[in-house]
Design an enzyme around this catalytic site. Structure first.
Site, PDB file in Angstrom:
ATOM      1  CE1 TYR A   1      -3.860   2.312   0.540  1.00 22.89           C
ATOM      2  CE2 TYR A   1      -2.387   3.237   2.414  1.00 22.89           C
ATOM      3  CZ  TYR A   1      -3.497   3.221   1.737  1.00 22.89           C
ATOM      4  OH  TYR A   1      -4.494   4.318   1.806  1.00 22.89           O
TER       5      TYR A   1
ATOM      6  CB  VAL B   1      -9.478  10.098   7.451  1.00 16.64           C
ATOM      7  CG1 VAL B   1     -10.661  10.695   7.411  1.00 16.64           C
ATOM      8  CG2 VAL B   1      -8.518  11.122   6.723  1.00 16.64           C
TER       9      VAL B   1
END
Length: 263
Positions: A168, A201
């Site tokens: 990722y 987030v």
């Protein structure tokens, strides 16, 4: 410390976004769902792509009364033939794309020892490859009109010490390089390209899988501002960078992370 709650958040209004043709990948939930909500609220003509049909249909229904109701198209972005067919349909129905938000991604955890060539390919396809081909699909029209905005979504992860995110982080680092190259190649046509880098987030997925109380405490300790970054914070930055107010912003990385330096 701000006392503004998630429910109290009010987006700035950008009149030039009204009527703009906006495509959002991964727009059915999480940050993508908030992007869909925010741009629909500006009166933009939003088409959002996602593979998760149930959540996307629910969002489409919930926003049916928005200033401009968005349209959902199911699309597996890892299937390039399908991706290209969907963009051909969008061009036919809307006449082009003014703003592309390359948001879709998946941050599955893994150990280096367990990575196979097939898993490598799948992670690059999910997190990087489709951004290039979505961009390719809208670029000719933007060049012809000599304007457009392409916003690619990176991640704070590779800027900080993280574990079990090797592929990722590799893909997200590549996004920043790809965006800078695009900004240089497309800038002569009036096309802007930037990377938006969200921090830690608070999304439903992150809360369900990773952000337990201990992780939340670590996040807050590592930020300059001791408040969680919300999906609306990311959408607010995206609205600005997509608008004419950011007409001379290109080829850069814009962080919305509460000053996250890690802990």
């Amino acid at each position: 410390m701000s006392d503004l709650t998630q429910q109290d958040f009010v987006y700035a209004t950008y009149p030039d976004l009204k009527g703009k043709r906006v495509v959002i990948t991964g727009g059915g939930s999480g940050i993508g769902g908030e992007l869909t909500t925010a741009f629909a609220g500006q009166g933009a003509r939003v088409v959002f792509l996602d593979i998760a049909e149930e959540a996307s249909r629910a969002l489409e229904s919930a926003l049916s009364g928005a200033a401009a109701a968005p349209t959902f198209i199911k699309c597996d972005l890892t299937n390039i033939d399908e991706l290209q067919s969907v963009f051909a349909r969008i061009h036919e129905e809307l006449g082009g794309v003014d703003i592309l938000l390359n948001n879709a991604a998946n941050d599955d955890r893994h150990d280096i020892e367990d990575v196979t060539p097939a898993y490598w390919e799948s992670r690059m396809n999910v997190n990087l490859r489709h951004m290039f081909f979505c961009t390719q699909a809208v670029l000719a029209g933007m060049k012809e009109r000599r304007q457009g905005a392409i916003l690619n979504f990176g991640s704070i992860s590779w800027h900080l010490p993280h574990n079990h995110l090797h592929l990722y982080m590799t893909a997200k680092a590549g996004i920043e390089g790809m965006t800078r190259a695009l900004a240089r190649d497309a800038g002569h046509y009036g096309i802007r390209a930037n990377t938006i880098i969200p921090g830690a987030v608070r999304t439903p997925r992150q809360q369900a899988l990773w952000h337990n109380p201990e992780e939340e405490a670590r996040i807050l300790a590592g930020q300059c501002l001791p408040e969680r970054v919300e999906m609306q914070d990311v959408a607010a930055l995206t609205l600005f960078l997509a608008s004419d107010n950011a007409r001379h912003c290109s080829g850069r990385e814009y962080f919305v992370d509460a000053g996250f330096y890690g802990a």
